[in-house]
Design a protein around this motif. Structure first.
Motif, PDB file in Angstrom:
ATOM      1  N   ARG A 122       0.830  -1.210   0.000  1.00 35.84           N
ATOM      2  CA  ARG A 122       0.000   0.000   0.000  1.00 35.84           C
ATOM      3  C   ARG A 122       0.863   1.258   0.000  1.00 35.84           C
ATOM      4  N   LEU A 123       1.950   1.249   0.776  1.00 34.17           N
ATOM      5  CA  LEU A 123       2.822   2.419   0.853  1.00 34.17           C
ATOM      6  C   LEU A 123       3.490   2.706  -0.493  1.00 34.17           C
ATOM      7  N   LEU A 124       3.659   1.682  -1.296  1.00 31.57           N
ATOM      8  CA  LEU A 124       4.234   1.883  -2.628  1.00 31.57           C
ATOM      9  C   LEU A 124       3.329   2.787  -3.462  1.00 31.57           C
ATOM     10  N   GLY A 125       2.022   2.728  -3.197  1.00 30.91           N
ATOM     11  CA  GLY A 125       1.072   3.605  -3.883  1.00 30.91           C
ATOM     12  C   GLY A 125       0.910   3.304  -5.356  1.00 30.91           C
ATOM     13  N   PHE A 126       0.990   2.029  -5.705  1.00 30.76           N
ATOM     14  CA  PHE A 126       1.002   1.670  -7.123  1.00 30.76           C
ATOM     15  C   PHE A 126       0.324   0.324  -7.300  1.00 30.76           C
ATOM     16  N   VAL A 127      -0.797   0.304  -8.019  1.00 25.98           N
ATOM     17  CA  VAL A 127      -1.582  -0.915  -8.179  1.00 25.98           C
ATOM     18  C   VAL A 127      -1.698  -1.259  -9.667  1.00 25.98           C
ATOM     19  N   PRO A 128      -1.424  -2.500 -10.055  1.00 29.29           N
ATOM     20  CA  PRO A 128      -1.588  -2.872 -11.468  1.00 29.29           C
ATOM     21  C   PRO A 128      -3.037  -2.704 -11.938  1.00 29.29           C
TER      22      PRO A 128
END
Length: 210
Positions: A122-128
């Motif tokens: 979630r902290l990456l802030g990047f969802v495929p």
């Protein structure tokens, strides 16, 4: 300003055909006129490739928390250096593995802290936009790995019980996120698997590549 591209990840256990299918999908998208970036994890950017070597060589017996954090360090570098800029210019990014692999390998198969891995994701802030989970029986995975005739990496040396936990983990991830993940039976011919992948890509919102 360029229209943002789409981010497609391919997941699955050893021998599921991810690399082959990622390449075939990238080729078909290019044939359809798209700017396409084909990449992989761990790796995909210079710093991330350095970390890939450390993670897969087996030369260091990393603790599980350290191994997990190294995967996310490589992933953060990959996202910032390659994936995010490519999407911003309107390219499509096809990636062989992403954060689901860390959840499955370090979380489900090695019994790591799945809540912590979910938080880091979630902290990456990047969802495929779409995750294609290629599924094959463990016996098929083992047979395909033997057929490669290559030296086994660290994960490939962990045995069939490990591969069974990996398979179960990917299926659990897909069940938990059906809006993003599609399970594709990958035991058959590569061409048939590629056709099903193309059908799923065409089902993305506002997608029209025929």
């Amino acid at each position: 300003m360029a229209t943002p591209g789409r981010f497609i990840t391919l997941e699955g256990g050893e021998g599921a055909g991810k690399s082959t299918q990622a390449r075939l999908l990238a080729e078909r998208l290019r044939d359809a006129g798209h700017d396409v970036v084909l990449t992989r994890e761990p790796g995909g950017a210079p710093g991330a490739e350095v970390l890939r070597g450390l993670l897969l060589s087996g030369d260091v017996a990393w603790s599980l928390p350290a191994e997990t954090l190294l995967h996310f360090a490589a992933r953060a570098e990959h996202v910032e250096r390659l994936i995010r800029p490519a999407l911003a210019r309107g390219a499509w990014v096809v990636c062989d593995r992403f954060y689901d692999s860390t959840m499955v390998y370090q979380g489900y198969a090695l019994d790591g802290d799945r809540a912590a891995i979910a938080t880091l994701s979630r902290l990456l802030g990047f969802v495929p936009d779409l995750t294609l989970v290629l599924d094959v029986p463990v016996c098929v995975s083992v047979e395909r790995m033997r057929a490669r005739g290559l030296a086994a990496d660290r994960y490939e040396r962990l045995g069939e019980g490990f591969f069974a936990r990996v398979r179960e983990g990917f299926l659990a991830v897909a069940v938990a996120e059906p809006q993003r993940c599609v399970v594709i039976g990958a035991e058959g011919a590569a061409e048939a698997v590629a056709a099903e992948i193309w059908r799923q890509v065409n089902a993305l919102p506002v997608a029209n590549y025929q």
